[in-house]
Every structure is written in structure tokens, then in C-alpha cells.
Design a protein around this motif. Sequence first.
Motif, PDB file in Angstrom:
ATOM      1  N   TYR A  17       0.508  -1.213  -0.130  1.00 33.93           N
ATOM      2  CA  TYR A  17       0.047  -0.312  -0.089  1.00 33.93           C
ATOM      3  C   TYR A  17       0.836   1.149   0.169  1.00 33.93           C
ATOM      4  O   TYR A  17       2.607   1.440   0.587  1.00 33.93           O
TER       5      TYR A  17
ATOM      6  N   TYR B  38       1.204  -6.395   4.673  1.00 32.28           N
ATOM      7  CA  TYR B  38       1.236  -5.331   4.011  1.00 32.28           C
ATOM      8  C   TYR B  38       2.804  -4.964   4.404  1.00 32.28           C
ATOM      9  O   TYR B  38       3.306  -4.886   5.523  1.00 32.28           O
TER      10      TYR B  38
ATOM     11  N   ASP C  12      -2.097  -2.090  -3.096  1.00 33.95           N
ATOM     12  CA  ASP C  12      -3.938  -2.672  -3.373  1.00 33.95           C
ATOM     13  C   ASP C  12      -4.278  -1.788  -3.140  1.00 33.95           C
ATOM     14  O   ASP C  12      -5.595  -1.269  -3.406  1.00 33.95           O
TER      15      ASP C  12
END
Length: 179
Positions: free
Chosen positions: A18, A46, A128
Motif C-alpha cells: 500500500y 502488508y 492494493d
Amino acid sequence: MIEFDKLPGKSPVKTMTYAGIGSRQTPSEILSQMTEIARELESRGYTLNTGITFRGLEEGADSAFSRGTSKKNLFSPEKHGSRLREQTIAKEIHPNPYALIRKGPGGLKLMARNTNQIFGDSLDTPVDFVLFWSKETSNPLRVEGGTGQAVEMARRKGIPTINMINSNWREKLNELIGK
């Protein structure tokens, strides 16, 4: 927008990355939340994509996200922002490309580096989602300041953007990460 059009859109398969970015005017309480969210997202697997400024300095929202995680990709204006492809894309997207070079190459390099925050080092791995804080503008694709460059690229490619200036930002994030 020849080079930008070659970039991938939102991946059908999660990349587990991200972009955590934002305005230099991000309020201190939001900066604290950015650090906490980065910790949480790291615990969920992440990796953060964010930026550093010249000479490796971290500022504002980029620094807040970075403090919260050790799983991160830091993109710099000297390395990433100096590449021809990233600079070409920056000029294609920016509403006033002449302004990027009027005062020297620094502005262009910073905007070019933003391309990597969204599409990764090789420009083939879109994040994402983008989590950020900035004031919205009358242009539905672009927010204020340099953050607007990265947000516009994501929005043009169908990558979800979550603005922490909105009261429902947490609900949107929870939907995206399946919480």
C-alpha cells in the motif's frame, strides 16, 4: 499520456503493498494514526510504499507511516525520481508540467518519485490501495499538493484511495483489508 497508459491498473491479485502518503500539513493527531495503522498493516503482512525527500530525509505523513513499520519501500527523488520513465510520466500527469522544472529539477524528481510509490520500483507492481491525508479539490481525480500526483495516478488506474480527512476512512480501510 503514452507512458502512463503503459502502467498496470489495479491488480486482480493482492500485492500486499500500500502507499502511505500525505500532505506536509497533515494534523498531528492524523500523523499518530498513520503510525498506528502502519503497525497494524505490517502485522497483517502488508508492505508500505512511501517517499523520502532529498538526502534521505523523511517528512510529514511519509515519516509517520515509516515509523510504524519495518516492512517498507522508501522511494527517493535522487534515485527513483531521476529516471527518465518516471520523469516522463510525472510530466504527463502533472497539471502544469512547466512548473515542475521552472525552479530546477527538484520538483520534477519529487513528482517522478511518486510514480514508484504507486507502481513499485520497476513500475509493474501497483499497490492494493493508497492511504493518505490531503484536502480534496474540485478535480475529482486530484487532491492538493504533491500528494495529488500520486492520488491521481492511483485513481486513474482504479486503485482504491482512502483519504483520512474523511470521517469514514477507517470503515473503507476495513473493507479493503477484510477486517
